[in-house]
Write a protein that holds these residues in place. Sequence first.
Motif, PDB file in Angstrom:
ATOM      1  N   ASP A 123       0.824  -1.198   0.000  1.00  0.00           N
ATOM      2  CA  ASP A 123       0.000   0.000   0.000  1.00  0.00           C
ATOM      3  C   ASP A 123       0.867   1.260   0.000  1.00  0.00           C
ATOM      4  O   ASP A 123       0.612   2.224  -0.734  1.00  0.00           O
ATOM      5  CB  ASP A 123      -0.910  -0.016   1.239  1.00  0.00           C
ATOM      6  N   LEU A 124       1.913   1.255   0.810  1.00  0.00           N
ATOM      7  CA  LEU A 124       2.816   2.402   0.871  1.00  0.00           C
ATOM      8  C   LEU A 124       3.431   2.686  -0.491  1.00  0.00           C
ATOM      9  O   LEU A 124       3.437   3.836  -0.958  1.00  0.00           O
ATOM     10  CB  LEU A 124       3.915   2.138   1.906  1.00  0.00           C
ATOM     11  N   ILE A 125       3.927   1.665  -1.158  1.00  0.00           N
ATOM     12  CA  ILE A 125       4.579   1.864  -2.457  1.00  0.00           C
ATOM     13  C   ILE A 125       3.577   2.337  -3.505  1.00  0.00           C
ATOM     14  O   ILE A 125       3.872   3.222  -4.324  1.00  0.00           O
ATOM     15  CB  ILE A 125       5.273   0.566  -2.915  1.00  0.00           C
ATOM     16  N   GLN A 126       2.371   1.791  -3.492  1.00  0.00           N
ATOM     17  CA  GLN A 126       1.343   2.243  -4.436  1.00  0.00           C
ATOM     18  C   GLN A 126       1.062   3.730  -4.261  1.00  0.00           C
ATOM     19  O   GLN A 126       0.911   4.468  -5.240  1.00  0.00           O
ATOM     20  CB  GLN A 126       0.059   1.439  -4.240  1.00  0.00           C
ATOM     21  N   ARG A 127       0.974   4.176  -3.020  1.00  0.00           N
ATOM     22  CA  ARG A 127       0.681   5.580  -2.758  1.00  0.00           C
ATOM     23  C   ARG A 127       1.852   6.498  -3.111  1.00  0.00           C
ATOM     24  O   ARG A 127       1.655   7.636  -3.508  1.00  0.00           O
ATOM     25  CB  ARG A 127       0.256   5.760  -1.293  1.00  0.00           C
ATOM     26  N   MET A 128       3.059   5.987  -2.983  1.00  0.00           N
ATOM     27  CA  MET A 128       4.231   6.781  -3.340  1.00  0.00           C
ATOM     28  C   MET A 128       4.270   7.109  -4.833  1.00  0.00           C
ATOM     29  O   MET A 128       4.813   8.143  -5.228  1.00  0.00           O
ATOM     30  CB  MET A 128       5.504   6.034  -2.933  1.00  0.00           C
ATOM     31  N   PHE A 129       3.667   6.247  -5.648  1.00  0.00           N
ATOM     32  CA  PHE A 129       3.703   6.447  -7.099  1.00  0.00           C
ATOM     33  C   PHE A 129       2.304   6.554  -7.697  1.00  0.00           C
ATOM     34  O   PHE A 129       2.084   6.206  -8.856  1.00  0.00           O
ATOM     35  CB  PHE A 129       4.508   5.312  -7.745  1.00  0.00           C
ATOM     36  N   ALA A 130       1.374   7.059  -6.890  1.00  0.00           N
ATOM     37  CA  ALA A 130      -0.026   7.134  -7.322  1.00  0.00           C
ATOM     38  C   ALA A 130      -0.238   8.121  -8.471  1.00  0.00           C
ATOM     39  O   ALA A 130      -1.270   8.053  -9.162  1.00  0.00           O
ATOM     40  CB  ALA A 130      -0.911   7.526  -6.136  1.00  0.00           C
ATOM     41  N   ASP A 131       0.694   9.033  -8.686  1.00  0.00           N
ATOM     42  CA  ASP A 131       0.533  10.022  -9.754  1.00  0.00           C
ATOM     43  C   ASP A 131       0.908   9.467 -11.126  1.00  0.00           C
ATOM     44  O   ASP A 131       0.746  10.155 -12.140  1.00  0.00           O
ATOM     45  CB  ASP A 131       1.352  11.280  -9.456  1.00  0.00           C
ATOM     46  N   PHE A 132       1.382   8.238 -11.185  1.00  0.00           N
ATOM     47  CA  PHE A 132       1.715   7.618 -12.462  1.00  0.00           C
ATOM     48  C   PHE A 132       0.573   6.710 -12.919  1.00  0.00           C
ATOM     49  O   PHE A 132      -0.083   6.071 -12.105  1.00  0.00           O
ATOM     50  CB  PHE A 132       3.003   6.792 -12.346  1.00  0.00           C
ATOM     51  N   VAL A 231      12.834   9.664  -4.555  1.00  0.00           N
ATOM     52  CA  VAL A 231      11.922   8.634  -4.062  1.00  0.00           C
ATOM     53  C   VAL A 231      11.731   8.787  -2.559  1.00  0.00           C
ATOM     54  O   VAL A 231      10.628   8.580  -2.030  1.00  0.00           O
ATOM     55  CB  VAL A 231      12.438   7.233  -4.435  1.00  0.00           C
ATOM     56  N   MET A 232      12.772   9.178  -1.847  1.00  0.00           N
ATOM     57  CA  MET A 232      12.650   9.435  -0.415  1.00  0.00           C
ATOM     58  C   MET A 232      11.632  10.535  -0.135  1.00  0.00           C
ATOM     59  O   MET A 232      10.849  10.464   0.821  1.00  0.00           O
ATOM     60  CB  MET A 232      14.005   9.820   0.170  1.00  0.00           C
ATOM     61  N   GLN A 233      11.620  11.562  -0.946  1.00  0.00           N
ATOM     62  CA  GLN A 233      10.650  12.646  -0.766  1.00  0.00           C
ATOM     63  C   GLN A 233       9.227  12.140  -0.929  1.00  0.00           C
ATOM     64  O   GLN A 233       8.319  12.543  -0.194  1.00  0.00           O
ATOM     65  CB  GLN A 233      10.938  13.773  -1.763  1.00  0.00           C
ATOM     66  N   ARG A 234       9.014  11.253  -1.869  1.00  0.00           N
ATOM     67  CA  ARG A 234       7.690  10.659  -2.057  1.00  0.00           C
ATOM     68  C   ARG A 234       7.297   9.832  -0.829  1.00  0.00           C
ATOM     69  O   ARG A 234       6.152   9.880  -0.367  1.00  0.00           O
ATOM     70  CB  ARG A 234       7.678   9.773  -3.313  1.00  0.00           C
ATOM     71  N   PHE A 235       8.248   9.071  -0.336  1.00  0.00           N
ATOM     72  CA  PHE A 235       8.001   8.269   0.850  1.00  0.00           C
ATOM     73  C   PHE A 235       7.627   9.147   2.049  1.00  0.00           C
ATOM     74  O   PHE A 235       6.641   8.882   2.748  1.00  0.00           O
ATOM     75  CB  PHE A 235       9.244   7.435   1.160  1.00  0.00           C
ATOM     76  N   LEU A 236       8.397  10.197   2.284  1.00  0.00           N
ATOM     77  CA  LEU A 236       8.141  11.056   3.441  1.00  0.00           C
ATOM     78  C   LEU A 236       6.805  11.770   3.320  1.00  0.00           C
ATOM     79  O   LEU A 236       6.104  11.974   4.320  1.00  0.00           O
ATOM     80  CB  LEU A 236       9.276  12.070   3.596  1.00  0.00           C
ATOM     81  N   GLN A 237       6.429  12.148   2.123  1.00  0.00           N
ATOM     82  CA  GLN A 237       5.141  12.812   1.924  1.00  0.00           C
ATOM     83  C   GLN A 237       3.987  11.905   2.325  1.00  0.00           C
ATOM     84  O   GLN A 237       3.047  12.331   3.010  1.00  0.00           O
ATOM     85  CB  GLN A 237       4.990  13.237   0.462  1.00  0.00           C
ATOM     86  N   VAL A 238       4.052  10.648   1.927  1.00  0.00           N
ATOM     87  CA  VAL A 238       2.992   9.696   2.285  1.00  0.00           C
ATOM     88  C   VAL A 238       2.967   9.480   3.794  1.00  0.00           C
ATOM     89  O   VAL A 238       1.904   9.495   4.420  1.00  0.00           O
ATOM     90  CB  VAL A 238       3.192   8.357   1.554  1.00  0.00           C
ATOM     91  N   MET A 239       4.115   9.286   4.410  1.00  0.00           N
ATOM     92  CA  MET A 239       4.163   9.016   5.839  1.00  0.00           C
ATOM     93  C   MET A 239       3.659  10.199   6.658  1.00  0.00           C
ATOM     94  O   MET A 239       2.941  10.026   7.656  1.00  0.00           O
ATOM     95  CB  MET A 239       5.592   8.653   6.255  1.00  0.00           C
ATOM     96  N   LYS A 240       4.011  11.410   6.250  1.00  0.00           N
ATOM     97  CA  LYS A 240       3.584  12.599   6.993  1.00  0.00           C
ATOM     98  C   LYS A 240       2.075  12.808   6.935  1.00  0.00           C
ATOM     99  O   LYS A 240       1.473  13.344   7.859  1.00  0.00           O
ATOM    100  CB  LYS A 240       4.303  13.837   6.461  1.00  0.00           C
ATOM    101  N   GLU A 241       1.472  12.357   5.839  1.00  0.00           N
ATOM    102  CA  GLU A 241       0.024  12.524   5.685  1.00  0.00           C
ATOM    103  C   GLU A 241      -0.770  11.641   6.637  1.00  0.00           C
ATOM    104  O   GLU A 241      -1.923  11.927   6.943  1.00  0.00           O
ATOM    105  CB  GLU A 241      -0.381  12.204   4.238  1.00  0.00           C
ATOM    106  N   LYS A 242      -0.164  10.561   7.106  1.00  0.00           N
ATOM    107  CA  LYS A 242      -0.919   9.556   7.845  1.00  0.00           C
ATOM    108  C   LYS A 242      -0.447   9.355   9.272  1.00  0.00           C
ATOM    109  O   LYS A 242      -0.724   8.318   9.870  1.00  0.00           O
ATOM    110  CB  LYS A 242      -0.877   8.223   7.073  1.00  0.00           C
ATOM    111  N   CYS A 243       0.275  10.328   9.824  1.00  0.00           N
ATOM    112  CA  CYS A 243       0.623  10.244  11.235  1.00  0.00           C
ATOM    113  C   CYS A 243       0.661  11.656  11.817  1.00  0.00           C
ATOM    114  O   CYS A 243       0.839  12.632  11.094  1.00  0.00           O
ATOM    115  CB  CYS A 243       1.963   9.531  11.447  1.00  0.00           C
ATOM    116  N   ASP A 244       0.484  11.760  13.117  1.00  0.00           N
ATOM    117  CA  ASP A 244       0.541  13.059  13.772  1.00  0.00           C
ATOM    118  C   ASP A 244       1.968  13.558  13.899  1.00  0.00           C
ATOM    119  O   ASP A 244       2.230  14.762  13.805  1.00  0.00           O
ATOM    120  CB  ASP A 244      -0.102  12.969  15.174  1.00  0.00           C
ATOM    121  N   THR A 245       2.901  12.641  14.137  1.00  0.00           N
ATOM    122  CA  THR A 245       4.291  13.021  14.359  1.00  0.00           C
ATOM    123  C   THR A 245       5.221  12.065  13.635  1.00  0.00           C
ATOM    124  O   THR A 245       5.086  10.850  13.754  1.00  0.00           O
ATOM    125  CB  THR A 245       4.637  12.991  15.865  1.00  0.00           C
TER     126      THR A 245
END
Length: 279
Positions: A123-132, A231-245
């Motif tokens: 799920d994480l990887i799919q969301r990281m590249f959802a714009d493709f 790719v790290m930036q994509r990963f961090l964007q997804v993680m930040k959206e789904k946690c408080d900290t």
Amino acid sequence: MSELLKQTEWRFIDQSGINPHFHALQSFAIDDTLCRSVGGRYSPPTVRAWVHSPTLVLGIQDTKLPDLQAGLHFLREKGYEGLVRNSGGLAVALDEGVLNLSLIFPDTEKGIDINRGYDAMWDLIQRMFADFDCEIKAGEIAGSYCPGSYDLSIDGRKFAGISQRRIRKAVAVQIYLCVTGSGQARAELVKEFYEHAQYQESLKFIFPEIQTKVMASLSELLGVAFSIQAVMQRFLQVMKEKCDTLSVSQLRDTELDWFHEYYERMMERNDKILTYREP
């Protein structure tokens, strides 16, 4: 999104920069340390990103190859180091174009179903590249190296593989992402390693018949010259959206003692298995 990804706090350990002194054995010792820390509630759920110089990471089964030493000699000639991880599976090629991610959760009293861990990473990887405009599928890709039921692929070509390790009341879900470079060249390296190690002579174990064209990198599949940091930036964007900290951290206090314990254990195991001895 997978419920496992929705955490109040994620601890983030970033080791994605190239460091020639950062050995892959250390990575596996770090993940075991984090399992102990997360499982004991000393640490919140943790995600770690890591990259290594050219290394072929062997599974336990690979140590049973008929002529392992010949395979290791071939790797050294190609500028690769061979090592054995502390889990099952088969050989995986790492280099500066391969990003590894580890998600480490506390196991629950009822236990986290094994597929839930795999699905969380998928799920994480799919969301990281959802714009493709592509479908990232999970399922074994025949002819790939280290084949498994959670190979990730686009149009039938594999770019990632997911594994799990469960110790100390925690679950570590690990993925390697071939971000840049040639997936086919990495597959050729693994194929030649098996050939030098005489895999076809094995009577007890079955090793993969590698078809190099089924492997690719994300850059090749998506037509974008990705960097690890992009790719790290994509990963961090997804993680930040789904946690408080999302708190950046390194190993600390007692964890450093645990790490040295696990690292020594990894080195001893590798020395015992990989060091050539006269018959």
